[in-house]
Design a protein around this motif. Structure first.
Motif, PDB file in Angstrom:
ATOM      1  N   GLY A 152       0.819  -1.194   0.000  1.00 60.39           N
ATOM      2  CA  GLY A 152       0.000   0.000   0.000  1.00 60.39           C
ATOM      3  C   GLY A 152       0.858   1.252   0.000  1.00 60.39           C
ATOM      4  O   GLY A 152       1.972   1.263   0.536  1.00 60.39           O
ATOM      5  N   ALA A 194      -5.111   9.176   2.086  1.00 64.49           N
ATOM      6  CA  ALA A 194      -5.387   8.550   0.793  1.00 64.49           C
ATOM      7  C   ALA A 194      -4.457   7.355   0.629  1.00 64.49           C
ATOM      8  O   ALA A 194      -3.241   7.480   0.797  1.00 64.49           O
ATOM      9  CB  ALA A 194      -5.177   9.550  -0.336  1.00 64.49           C
ATOM     10  N   THR A 195      -5.029   6.198   0.299  1.00 61.46           N
ATOM     11  CA  THR A 195      -4.248   4.964   0.207  1.00 61.46           C
ATOM     12  C   THR A 195      -4.608   4.203  -1.056  1.00 61.46           C
ATOM     13  O   THR A 195      -5.778   4.093  -1.420  1.00 61.46           O
ATOM     14  CB  THR A 195      -4.509   4.070   1.438  1.00 61.46           C
ATOM     15  OG1 THR A 195      -4.154   4.779   2.616  1.00 61.46           O
ATOM     16  CG2 THR A 195      -3.681   2.800   1.356  1.00 61.46           C
ATOM     17  N   LYS A 196      -3.580   3.661  -1.696  1.00 62.34           N
ATOM     18  CA  LYS A 196      -3.747   2.822  -2.876  1.00 62.34           C
ATOM     19  C   LYS A 196      -2.960   1.530  -2.661  1.00 62.34           C
ATOM     20  O   LYS A 196      -1.778   1.557  -2.323  1.00 62.34           O
ATOM     21  CB  LYS A 196      -3.217   3.548  -4.117  1.00 62.34           C
ATOM     22  CG  LYS A 196      -3.129   2.697  -5.372  1.00 62.34           C
ATOM     23  CD  LYS A 196      -4.507   2.311  -5.916  1.00 62.34           C
ATOM     24  CE  LYS A 196      -4.362   1.565  -7.246  1.00 62.34           C
ATOM     25  NZ  LYS A 196      -5.684   1.189  -7.800  1.00 62.34           N
ATOM     26  N   TYR A 197      -3.638   0.375  -2.849  1.00 58.92           N
ATOM     27  CA  TYR A 197      -3.005  -0.929  -2.679  1.00 58.92           C
ATOM     28  C   TYR A 197      -2.754  -1.576  -4.034  1.00 58.92           C
ATOM     29  O   TYR A 197      -3.514  -1.368  -4.996  1.00 58.92           O
ATOM     30  CB  TYR A 197      -3.891  -1.855  -1.839  1.00 58.92           C
ATOM     31  CG  TYR A 197      -3.938  -1.499  -0.378  1.00 58.92           C
ATOM     32  CD1 TYR A 197      -2.966  -1.966   0.500  1.00 58.92           C
ATOM     33  CD2 TYR A 197      -4.964  -0.704   0.120  1.00 58.92           C
ATOM     34  CE1 TYR A 197      -3.006  -1.647   1.843  1.00 58.92           C
ATOM     35  CE2 TYR A 197      -5.012  -0.375   1.467  1.00 58.92           C
ATOM     36  CZ  TYR A 197      -4.037  -0.850   2.323  1.00 58.92           C
ATOM     37  OH  TYR A 197      -4.081  -0.514   3.658  1.00 58.92           O
ATOM     38  N   THR A 198      -1.710  -2.382  -4.104  1.00 59.49           N
ATOM     39  CA  THR A 198      -1.424  -3.193  -5.284  1.00 59.49           C
ATOM     40  C   THR A 198      -1.503  -4.665  -4.896  1.00 59.49           C
ATOM     41  O   THR A 198      -1.366  -5.013  -3.727  1.00 59.49           O
ATOM     42  CB  THR A 198      -0.030  -2.888  -5.850  1.00 59.49           C
ATOM     43  OG1 THR A 198       0.964  -3.247  -4.872  1.00 59.49           O
ATOM     44  CG2 THR A 198       0.112  -1.422  -6.192  1.00 59.49           C
ATOM     45  N   VAL A 202       0.541   5.313   1.012  1.00 63.52           N
ATOM     46  CA  VAL A 202      -0.312   6.148   1.849  1.00 63.52           C
ATOM     47  C   VAL A 202       0.176   7.591   1.834  1.00 63.52           C
ATOM     48  O   VAL A 202       1.385   7.852   1.974  1.00 63.52           O
ATOM     49  CB  VAL A 202      -0.321   5.643   3.312  1.00 63.52           C
ATOM     50  CG1 VAL A 202      -1.348   6.404   4.141  1.00 63.52           C
ATOM     51  CG2 VAL A 202      -0.579   4.148   3.361  1.00 63.52           C
ATOM     52  N   ASP A 219      -9.476  -1.376  -3.907  1.00 64.29           N
ATOM     53  CA  ASP A 219      -8.050  -1.365  -3.585  1.00 64.29           C
ATOM     54  C   ASP A 219      -7.556   0.028  -3.201  1.00 64.29           C
ATOM     55  O   ASP A 219      -6.348   0.274  -3.164  1.00 64.29           O
ATOM     56  CB  ASP A 219      -7.226  -1.886  -4.758  1.00 64.29           C
ATOM     57  CG  ASP A 219      -7.430  -1.069  -6.021  1.00 64.29           C
ATOM     58  OD1 ASP A 219      -8.174  -0.068  -5.977  1.00 64.29           O
ATOM     59  OD2 ASP A 219      -6.850  -1.435  -7.064  1.00 64.29           O
ATOM     60  N   SER A 220      -8.476   0.955  -2.924  1.00 71.56           N
ATOM     61  CA  SER A 220      -8.065   2.304  -2.544  1.00 71.56           C
ATOM     62  C   SER A 220      -9.160   2.956  -1.710  1.00 71.56           C
ATOM     63  O   SER A 220     -10.314   2.511  -1.704  1.00 71.56           O
ATOM     64  CB  SER A 220      -7.777   3.151  -3.786  1.00 71.56           C
ATOM     65  OG  SER A 220      -8.950   3.289  -4.570  1.00 71.56           O
ATOM     66  N   TYR A 221      -8.800   4.019  -1.026  1.00 73.14           N
ATOM     67  CA  TYR A 221      -9.780   4.792  -0.266  1.00 73.14           C
ATOM     68  C   TYR A 221      -9.207   6.171   0.028  1.00 73.14           C
ATOM     69  O   TYR A 221      -7.986   6.397  -0.034  1.00 73.14           O
ATOM     70  CB  TYR A 221     -10.172   4.097   1.045  1.00 73.14           C
ATOM     71  CG  TYR A 221      -9.045   3.973   2.050  1.00 73.14           C
ATOM     72  CD1 TYR A 221      -8.717   5.013   2.905  1.00 73.14           C
ATOM     73  CD2 TYR A 221      -8.312   2.797   2.157  1.00 73.14           C
ATOM     74  CE1 TYR A 221      -7.697   4.898   3.835  1.00 73.14           C
ATOM     75  CE2 TYR A 221      -7.297   2.662   3.078  1.00 73.14           C
ATOM     76  CZ  TYR A 221      -6.990   3.726   3.918  1.00 73.14           C
ATOM     77  OH  TYR A 221      -5.971   3.603   4.834  1.00 73.14           O
ATOM     78  N   VAL A 222     -10.080   7.099   0.354  1.00 67.40           N
ATOM     79  CA  VAL A 222      -9.705   8.427   0.835  1.00 67.40           C
ATOM     80  C   VAL A 222     -10.546   8.707   2.073  1.00 67.40           C
ATOM     81  O   VAL A 222     -11.778   8.803   1.996  1.00 67.40           O
ATOM     82  CB  VAL A 222      -9.931   9.520  -0.226  1.00 67.40           C
ATOM     83  CG1 VAL A 222      -9.585  10.890   0.356  1.00 67.40           C
ATOM     84  CG2 VAL A 222      -9.093   9.246  -1.470  1.00 67.40           C
TER      85      VAL A 222
END
Length: 413
Positions: free
Chosen positions: A76, A102-106, A78, A113-116
């Motif tokens: 992730g 704000a987070t983005k996962y791979t 962040v 796979d993401s959220y804010v």
């Protein structure tokens, strides 16, 4: 204490597992705009300054969905910007802050796979007169339930969108009595409500409101030690109940006595013990009488090394239709150490025992975490840490283990 605040503010995933089992111990998100250590900020007016911070982290997670079998790992990224406005005068202090996460996962095969997330917060302390002190605080959080937990226990597919919610909490506290008086009285009023914004056909059962009132009397036996007695009443209600299931609403009254003392050179603490009585709106559920306690002890054998011990009983709102609430007994050991002005570390172990009132389920969650902060400059800090959480449950399919490792940087202005 400033060291602990920095470590807490910079740690996004320290209590990822603990937060799921102990909602009552929720802390402000890492981007909540709490005043950072040594942050001078921008002088705006006499007594008024503004600060800003931004952080970035990369995290590895070994069990993204928190499953017992076939764990899926992920990375992730962040980003946590925040701002804070702070004003201080002789009798009045207030702060207003806002932040985002704000987070983005791979490596996520299915589902979001993401959220804010975000938060808006404010605090005010007013020493109106020598014997009259007021405190107010407020926070609204825009967040979501963790990936692969809570509702997914009930068979909700992991590829469904996140359960997003808005939660608002407000507290007002009034303390009567001069600092050197024999008796001080403290009245505390609080309210918290959560409303889910997505997947409403399923999440509306999770909306709740809770409010409390507490009255505490302090008997100051010395300048640094006070005996205390208090009564606290809590009321929790749900907006919607599941069809064919009884009400989950309940009320709890706490009766406690104890002692509060400030630093005596090396130690300070707050100990409260007594009993609680809980009544349920469900007529088939008997009232409950149980031991109640809450304790925090801080020991600093050296000025640069501090141990904190916490234990207590707290309630958590239910997320299952057949469960009235979760009763959590918890213990925590926290060691913070400052090797130099530039290098600081923190080690934590916690254990939460959760009883699902209304069923036979019992969970035990153990979390171990370490973190180090290194100040490259006065306002620039690097962060590195790792944590491991293990949940053991007497219900089949609820066990899991999860390891997180993270590395990041944070800049305060």
């Amino acid at each position: 204490m400033e060291m602990q605040k920095v470590l807490l503010a910079s740690t996004i995933f320290f209590f990822a597992g603990l937060a799921q089992a102990q909602d009552a111990v929720e802390s402000t998100p890492s981007s909540s705009a709490q005043a950072p250590n040594d942050a001078v900020g921008v002088h705006l007016a006499p007594g008024l300054r503004g600060t800003a911070a931004v952080g970035g982290q990369v995290i590895y997670n070994s069990n993204f969905y928190l499953t017992e079998d076939n764990p899926k790992s992920s990375f992730g990224f962040v980003l946590t910007p925040s701002v804070l406005l702070l004003r201080e005068s002789k009798k009045l202090k207030y702060e207003v802050g806002a932040g985002l996460e704000a987070t983005k996962y791979t490596g996520v095969d299915e589902g979001p796979d993401s959220y804010v997330d975000g938060s808006i917060s404010g605090k005010l302390d007013w020493a109106a007169l020598t014997r009259h002190n007021f405190h107010f605080d407020y926070i609204t959080r825009f967040s979501h339930d963790p990936f692969g937990s809570i509702r997914t226990e009930n068979g909700v597919p992991v590829d469904q969108g996140l359960d997003k919610w808005i939660q608002t909490a407000a507290t007002a506290r009034y303390r009567f009595g001069a600092p050197g008086a024999l008796i001080n009285l403290e009245t505390d009023l609080g309210w918290m409500g959560r409303e889910y914004q997505t997947n409403r056909d399923q999440t509306q059962l999770l909306d709740f409101d809770s409010w409390r009132i507490r009255e505490t009397a302090f008997f100051n036996v010395s300048s640094k030690t006070a005996l205390l007695a208090e009564v606290m009443y809590n009321n929790v209600s749900y907006d919607v109940e599941a069809a064919n299931f009884p009400s989950r609403d309940y009320q709890t009254t706490h009766y406690r006595v104890g002692m509060h003392w400030i630093a005596t050179g090396t130690t300070s603490g707050d100990l409260r013990i007594g009993k609680l009585r809980r009544n349920f709106d469900n007529p088939a559920k008997d009232s409950l009488n149980a031991l109640d306690w809450n304790a925090t002890i801080t020991w600093a054998p050296l000025i640069y090394s501090t141990f904190t011990f916490q234990t207590g009983v707290q309630s958590q709102q239910s997320y299952l239709a057949n469960v009235q609430l979760l009763q959590n007994r918890f213990g925590l050991i926290d060691w913070t150490h400052q090797f130099s002005y530039y290098l600081r570390s923190r080690v934590i172990y916690s254990r939460v025992n959760s009883q699902f009132i209304g069923s036979n389920r019992v969970d035990n969650l153990d979390t171990f975490a370490v973190e180090a902060n290194y100040f490259l400059k006065k306002r620039l800090m690097t962060i590195a840490g790792a944590s491991y959480s293990r949940r053991d449950s007497n219900e089949v399919g609820r066990d899991y283990g999860d390891t997180s490792v993270y590395l990041g940087v944070r800049y305060n202005r």
